[in-house]
Scaffold this active site. Sequence first.
Site, short mmCIF file in Angstrom:
data_model
loop_
_atom_site.label_atom_id
_atom_site.label_comp_id
_atom_site.label_asym_id
_atom_site.label_seq_id
_atom_site.Cartn_x
_atom_site.Cartn_y
_atom_site.Cartn_z
N GLY A 8 50.51 22.51 17.53
CA GLY A 8 50.92 23.06 16.25
C GLY A 8 51.76 24.31 16.39
CB SER A 10 56.37 23.61 14.11
OG SER A 10 55.28 23.26 13.26
CB SER A 11 54.71 27.02 11.13
OG SER A 11 53.62 26.14 10.93
N GLY A 12 53.11 29.37 11.92
CA GLY A 12 51.82 30.04 11.87
C GLY A 12 51.38 30.66 13.17
CG ASP A 55 50.81 12.60 15.56
OD1 ASP A 55 49.79 13.22 15.18
OD2 ASP A 55 51.29 11.65 14.93
CE1 TYR A 146 41.42 24.12 6.95
CE2 TYR A 146 40.60 26.11 5.89
CZ TYR A 146 41.33 25.50 6.89
OH TYR A 146 41.95 26.27 7.85
CE LYS A 150 40.45 24.90 10.39
NZ LYS A 150 41.15 24.66 11.68
CB THR A 181 50.41 32.19 8.53
OG1 THR A 181 49.32 31.58 7.83
CG2 THR A 181 49.87 33.19 9.55
#
Length: 274
Positions: A8, A10-12, A55, A146, A150, A181
């Site tokens: 992951g 690509s961001s954050g 992926d 969510y 988590k 973010t």
Amino acid sequence: MKTWLITGSSSGFGQRLALAAVRRGNQVIATARNVKAIEAMAEPFVGRMITLPLDVTDAATAKAAVARAVEAFGGFDVLVNNAGYGLYGAIEEGTPEEYRPMFEVNVFGLIETTRAALPVLRRSGGTIVNMSSGAGIAGGGGGGYYNAAKFAVEGISEALSGELEPFGIRVLIVEPGPFRTDFLGRSMTLAANEMPEYAASSRKRYRETNNGNQAGDPEKAVAVILRAVDADDAPLHLPLGPVAHAIAERKLAAFRSDIDAWRSVSTATDFDQP
């Protein structure tokens, strides 16, 4: 010199960790489902950062990324399971088409990437950084799916910590509160079926008013994560930011209150002794 494999990217936090690590002289395997989105990030760091498609819902791509990391750098010392996204909505509002894909990424994707990485990490030790959330500490109305994802990350991580200690592998569960973010933007979805009965617990308004206004500085959070990865005394649980710490303190106090209030009744459950 550490070598990082990050999902992951690509961001954050994934992107920020990749850049922070490579800028301090480390080697980084940055991965994303769409590898084209991260190729430009690696251009200034030829020889120290490579980008790969991964992926996390496809176990084969996780195995391929690990094999390529070994080929490029001889292995890696730090695995960061960062890929994931959120789903807000009451339990009754959510549909399988919405919540099952979220579990595939946040939970089963983490499992498959970790399983692919463990044969490499077991050879020389290292650190697994699993990105959880304040939502992984305590549940709240409107965030149940969510929360559940988590909570699963927390349980998996705690089990891994015990299983992997003999191999010199540490586990770090990072539990951020609200940081600035794009989590509340592109990384968050809302259940399409908005029911008026659950308007009081809806997170839609929270998203609209807080996206881009979070108090947490992600660069400071990344600095803390780097420090924990480097430390000999890093904790298993790492709440990040005052909000996450407040969530943890409230959860501990409530849990203790429940235990104490019903202790005499709830512990009187063994067979009577002769």
